[in-house]
Design an enzyme around this catalytic site. Structure first.
Site, short mmCIF file in Angstrom:
data_model
loop_
_atom_site.label_atom_id
_atom_site.label_comp_id
_atom_site.label_asym_id
_atom_site.label_seq_id
_atom_site.Cartn_x
_atom_site.Cartn_y
_atom_site.Cartn_z
N ASP A 82 0.84 -1.19 0.00
CA ASP A 82 0.00 0.00 0.00
C ASP A 82 0.89 1.26 0.00
O ASP A 82 1.78 1.39 0.85
CB ASP A 82 -0.86 -0.04 1.28
CG ASP A 82 -1.97 0.98 1.28
OD1 ASP A 82 -2.42 1.37 0.19
OD2 ASP A 82 -2.39 1.37 2.40
N HIS A 83 0.67 2.15 -0.94
CA HIS A 83 1.40 3.43 -1.01
C HIS A 83 2.93 3.29 -1.05
O HIS A 83 3.64 3.92 -0.24
CB HIS A 83 1.02 4.34 0.16
CG HIS A 83 -0.39 4.81 0.10
ND1 HIS A 83 -0.83 5.78 -0.78
CD2 HIS A 83 -1.50 4.40 0.78
CE1 HIS A 83 -2.13 5.96 -0.62
NE2 HIS A 83 -2.56 5.13 0.31
N HIS A 180 -7.78 9.94 3.68
CA HIS A 180 -7.40 8.93 4.67
C HIS A 180 -7.79 9.37 6.08
O HIS A 180 -7.92 10.56 6.35
CB HIS A 180 -5.88 8.70 4.62
CG HIS A 180 -5.44 8.00 3.37
ND1 HIS A 180 -4.66 8.60 2.42
CD2 HIS A 180 -5.68 6.75 2.92
CE1 HIS A 180 -4.43 7.74 1.43
NE2 HIS A 180 -5.05 6.61 1.71
N GLY A 181 -7.94 8.39 6.97
CA GLY A 181 -8.12 8.70 8.38
C GLY A 181 -9.57 8.81 8.81
O GLY A 181 -10.49 8.44 8.08
N LYS A 184 -12.99 12.68 7.48
CA LYS A 184 -13.04 12.80 6.01
C LYS A 184 -13.89 13.97 5.53
O LYS A 184 -13.65 14.50 4.46
CB LYS A 184 -13.58 11.50 5.40
CG LYS A 184 -12.72 10.28 5.75
CD LYS A 184 -13.15 9.09 4.98
CE LYS A 184 -12.54 7.81 5.50
NZ LYS A 184 -11.06 7.79 5.38
N GLY A 212 -8.98 5.67 1.12
CA GLY A 212 -9.67 6.49 2.11
C GLY A 212 -11.15 6.17 2.20
O GLY A 212 -11.99 7.06 2.32
N SER A 214 -12.86 4.12 4.43
CA SER A 214 -13.50 3.65 5.67
C SER A 214 -14.78 4.43 5.91
O SER A 214 -14.87 5.62 5.58
CB SER A 214 -12.56 3.85 6.87
OG SER A 214 -11.65 2.78 6.97
N ARG A 260 -8.68 -0.19 12.61
CA ARG A 260 -8.04 0.41 13.78
C ARG A 260 -9.07 0.71 14.87
O ARG A 260 -8.86 0.48 16.06
CB ARG A 260 -7.34 1.72 13.39
CG ARG A 260 -6.20 1.52 12.42
CD ARG A 260 -5.60 2.84 11.98
NE ARG A 260 -4.47 2.61 11.09
CZ ARG A 260 -3.59 3.52 10.72
NH1 ARG A 260 -3.70 4.75 11.16
NH2 ARG A 260 -2.59 3.23 9.92
N ARG A 281 -4.60 -12.04 25.88
CA ARG A 281 -5.60 -12.82 25.14
C ARG A 281 -7.02 -12.42 25.52
O ARG A 281 -7.94 -12.55 24.74
CB ARG A 281 -5.39 -14.32 25.37
CG ARG A 281 -4.09 -14.83 24.77
CD ARG A 281 -3.75 -16.21 25.22
NE ARG A 281 -3.54 -16.28 26.66
CZ ARG A 281 -3.07 -17.35 27.30
NH1 ARG A 281 -2.75 -18.44 26.64
NH2 ARG A 281 -2.91 -17.34 28.62
#
Ligand code: G3H
Ligand code: 13P
Ligand code: ZN
Length: 309
Positions: A82-83, A180-181, A184, A212, A214, A260, A281
């Site tokens: 990616d990128h 991105h992020g 937006k 971008g 998400s 994320r 866990r």
């Protein structure tokens, strides 16, 4: 099933009008969550690693984990850079066994972008690897370059045709209003679907990639914020818009931020609800399950790639 390139995946997605999710990977739990989701949905999937991800996980670990995923599953998996910022990074990934690389020359002039992309295409194609290039600039923060929203440059459809013809790239990332992020849009979320359609008319046989993308899932942001996080005003691309572009020529949809948020929201929640827990866990298990849930939702309800493996 051994690793595949994205070539066959995109041929099918363009013919049948659906998109394939490209999900960013950084560690074992993220890889397992994504691959378990794709397996459950019988969907092809693209795992993509940024330079930052490779630095974090380290190449030998990354490649072994991906190899393990291919041994455990029967769905087609591609591993994509990616990128990639320059030829050397792309070369390193091609030599390590990636089946697809992105050369991101979007910060350069049109001519320089063509030149750098051509060089990567030549090296990659000789080794059976496919190349994604980018034309136009996304708003927001992209790698180290800070492009203000006002300066966002949408992809020019005419240039897209010339670019693809001159570089021989296999797929093209375009700028139609995403960034991105987690932040937006300030106001209403809006993408230039008209530009997408125009590009598609000019280069009907080239798979189109949306970065971008998400949706910045509101429930995940709320959970983060409810358990000590501070992510105010986050806003992504709504599922309805992503569904529309999936059916109108976008073949690859990039998702990192939502993963994320999935991981972080569950970890925050699990730790807050069990203050005495310190076995990783205990919080990584629900976090991995959340990644799977989010990816399954996108594959099934948004991208339309269920049962396309
Ligand atoms: O587009 C960028 C991806 O979200 C990867 O981000 O460079 O922080 O790994 P990263
Ligand atoms: P998001 O930040 O919207 O997840 O985009 C990820 C991306 O485009 C990776 O290349
Ligand atoms: Zn991106």
């Amino acid at each position: 099933m051994p690793l595949v390139t994205t070539k066959e995946m995109f041929e099918k997605s363009m013919k049948e009008g659906f998109a394939i999710g490209a999900f960013n990977i950084n560690n074992m739990e993220i890889i397992q969550g994504i691959v378990d989701a794709a397996e459950a949905q019988k969907s092809p999937v693209i795992l993509q690693a940024s330079e930052g991800a490779i630095k974090y996980a380290r190449m030998p670990y990354l490649m072994k984990m991906i190899e393990a995923a291919t041994e455990e599953t029967t769905i087609p998996i591609a591993i994509h850079l990616d990128h990639g910022a320059n030829f050397e990074v792309c070369k390193k990934c091609i030599d390590a066994g990636f089946t697809s690389v992105m050369i991101d020359g979007s910060k350069y002039s049109f001519e320089e972008n063509i030149e750098i992309t051509k060089k990567v295409v030549e090296y990659a194609h000789e080794r059976g690897v496919v190349v994604e290039a980018e034309l136009g600039q996304l708003a927001g923060i992209e790698d180290d370059v800070n492009v203000s929203e006002a300066d966002a440059k949408y992809t020019d459809p005419e240039q897209a045709k010339e670019f693809v013809e001159k570089t021989g790239c296999d797929s093209l990332a375009i700028a139609i209003g995403t960034s991105h992020g987690a932040y937006k849009f300030k106001g209403e979320a809006k993408l230039r679907v008209d530009i997408l359609k125009e590009i598609k008319e000019k280069i009907p046989n080239t798979p189109i990639v949306l970065h971008g993308a998400s949706s910045v899932i509101p429930e995940l942001v709320e959970t983060c914020n409810a358990y000590g996080g501070e992510i105010p005003g986050a806003k992504g691309v709504p599922d309805e818009i992503l569904k529309e572009v999936s059916m109108n020529g976008v073949s690859k949809i990039n998702v990192d931020t939502d993963l994320r948020l999935a991981l972080t929201s569950e970890i925050r929640k699990a730790l807050a609800e069990n203050p005495s827990a310190f076995d990783p866990r205990k919080y990584l298990t629900p976090a991995r399950a959340k990644i799977q849930e989010v990816v399954e939702h996108k594959i099934k309800n948004v991208f339309g790639s269920s049962n396309k493996a």
